[in-house]
Design an enzyme around this catalytic site. Structure first.
Site, mmCIF file in Angstrom:
data_model
loop_
_atom_site.group_PDB
_atom_site.id
_atom_site.type_symbol
_atom_site.label_atom_id
_atom_site.label_comp_id
_atom_site.label_asym_id
_atom_site.label_seq_id
_atom_site.Cartn_x
_atom_site.Cartn_y
_atom_site.Cartn_z
ATOM 1 N N LYS A 58 -2.449 -0.332 3.708
ATOM 2 C CA LYS A 58 -2.612 -0.205 2.260
ATOM 3 C C LYS A 58 -1.820 -1.251 1.453
ATOM 4 C CE LYS A 58 -4.589 4.246 2.871
ATOM 5 N NZ LYS A 58 -4.333 5.422 3.648
ATOM 6 N N TYR A 66 -2.575 12.880 8.147
ATOM 7 C CA TYR A 66 -3.667 11.995 8.575
ATOM 8 C C TYR A 66 -3.073 10.692 9.051
ATOM 9 C CZ TYR A 66 -7.916 9.123 8.401
ATOM 10 O OH TYR A 66 -8.955 8.294 8.711
ATOM 11 N N ASP A 85 4.770 7.264 9.772
ATOM 12 C CA ASP A 85 3.530 6.632 9.345
ATOM 13 C C ASP A 85 3.669 6.365 7.850
ATOM 14 O OD1 ASP A 85 1.048 5.819 8.583
ATOM 15 O OD2 ASP A 85 -0.042 7.447 9.585
#
Ligand code: PLP
Length: 428
Positions: free
Chosen positions: A265, A142, A237
């Protein structure tokens, strides 16, 4: 008294599905969401004042636990000086300097406001730098919700059974090629089917959005080699793995260098922050230096920078935390495996550092297909059993448990007790 049920009944009338991010709705585990009123350390309290041990940690950012004093104080101090200027501020320079000092190969970064934005922008840089169009991604990885990445996507897209989204045009998705995680041959064949066309390979260096699936030895090294041979850029990522696996993220942890890295995050300490970066030569393509346009009204926001900076500084000054978190992760994983055997419920516990997922299947989970073999009905009962016992985990099989520095031994022993009781119920 307020109740989650009552709030959710109001929420569904004015928010699609009652939520602002799909997986929170808890529909796939046969529940409605708990509304959280406050959080401290490793604990959450819902609006009915029930306490939970939190293994979601806002999906990763809260690596030091909630309301960590240095972070909270930094935010409070920043707020007094103004919430947003839309002009340069010192905190964003310090933030960029610190990230470049800690992350291998990072010479310049651009701050944005989410992981989605970081990925979208890094892809644009890769295409701008190579003059090529195609991107290779991995099934079950994702990368946020930009159109080109909503192809065989993990996380909420997978949970909701829509790894390919409506509303994404063939044009937007046509340049996205999908390979299998931990399968270099699948990458090689895409590269040879599209010679000179692939701008970048983007990968979660530890897949954590189909449940946790670590890279097999040689996989990331192999991607590096295939990129070097084909002229494609390698994008890690690291929105989850950045500052979680190690201070320098997956690049440091595995000793493999990427050309571009995306963050989110943890770097916001709980505030909306993302970033992308890499070598100076690549990042100088970004406007106003170069011709790759990317901008943001709230990018480098002083309050968000204060939160992120305080969290990253603490991590830098207490790097021993990473070993400690890893040990605790390994301990928890091993205990869960033993409980699986003791209760005769087949489980696969994938763990690396402070990331962990329990799958309900007999076979080791090394890719998307393996993750999809997990018994989702069992997962739903596992989730509900834990929640009833005060353990708050992600309401989806295709997510990670996040450990924080705030979890104590007592938290773990309560968690394992709840896990054992729940596993015994699953057997029946
Ligand atoms: C969460 C996540 C994103 C998206 O970040 P948002 O801040 O939710 O937009 C991108 N990539 C990975 C690996 C993620 O885990």
């Amino acid at each position: 008294m307020k109740s989650s049920e009552a709030l959710f009944a109001r929420a569904v009338k004015v928010l699609p599905g009652g939520v602002n991010s799909p997986v929170r709705a808890c529909g796939n585990v046969g529940m409605t969401p708990r509304f959280i009123a406050r959080a401290k350390g490793a604990h959450l309290w819902d609006v009915e004042c029930r306490r939970y041990i939190d293994y979601v940690g806002s999906w990763g950012p809260m690596i030091l636990g909630h309301d960590f004093p240095e972070v909270t104080e930094a935010v409070q101090a920043a707020v007094k000086n103004g919430l947003s200027f839309g002009a340069p501020c010192e905190a964003e320079v310090r933030m960029a300097e610190l990230m470049c000092a800690l992350v291998p190969g990072l010479e310049m970064v651009r701050m944005v406001s989410s992981g989605t934005e970081a990925v979208m922008s890094a892809l644009r840089v890769a295409r701008g730098a190579t003059g090529r169009s195609k991107i290779i991604k991995f099934a079950g990885n994702y990368h946020g919700h930009c159109d080109a990445m909503l192809v065989k996507a993990g996380s909420g897209a997978l949970t909701g059974g829509r790894p390919d989204s409506l509303g994404v045009t063939p044009g937007a998705a046509g340049d996205t090629l999908t390979a299998n995680y931990n399968d270099l041959e699948s990458v090689r064949s895409l590269l040879s089917a599209h010679p000179g066309e692939v701008a970048a390979i983007i990968v979660e260096p530890v897949a954590a959005n189909m449940g946790v699936v670590p890279p097999e030895p040689g996989f990331l090294e192999g991607l590096r080699r295939l990129c070097d041979e084909s002229g494609a850029l390698l994008i890690f990522d690291e929105v989850i793995t950045g500052f979680r696996l190690a201070l320098g993220g997956a690049q440091e942890f595995f000793g493999v260098r990427a050309d571009l890295v995306t963050f989110g995050k943890i770097i916001g300490g709980g505030m909306p922050v993302g970033a992308y970066g890499g070598k100076r030569a690549l990042m100088e393509l970004v406007a106003p230096c170069g011709g790759v346009y990317q901008a943001g009204t709230l990018s480098g926001n002083p309050v968000a920078m204060a939160a992120g900076l305080a969290q990253l500084r603490h991590l830098r000054d207490h790097a021993e935390l990473y070993d400690e978190l890893s040990k605790r992760g390994a301990y928890l994983a091993q205990c869960l495996r033993v409980l699986g055997e003791r209760t005769q419920v087949p489980v696969q516990v994938n763990q690396i550092g402070s990331l962990l997922t329990v799958f309900f299947t007999e076979a080791p989970v090394t890719n998307f297909q393996g993750a999809c073999a997990s018994d989702l009905d069992r997962f739903g009962r596992w989730y509900r059993g834990l929640l009833e016992r005060g353990i708050y985990t992600a309401p989806s099989q295709f997510e990670a448990l996040f450990l924080s520095a705030a979890h104590t031994e007592e938290d773990f022993s309560r968690t394992l007790e709840a896990a054992e009781e729940t596993l015994r119920q699953l057997r029946r």
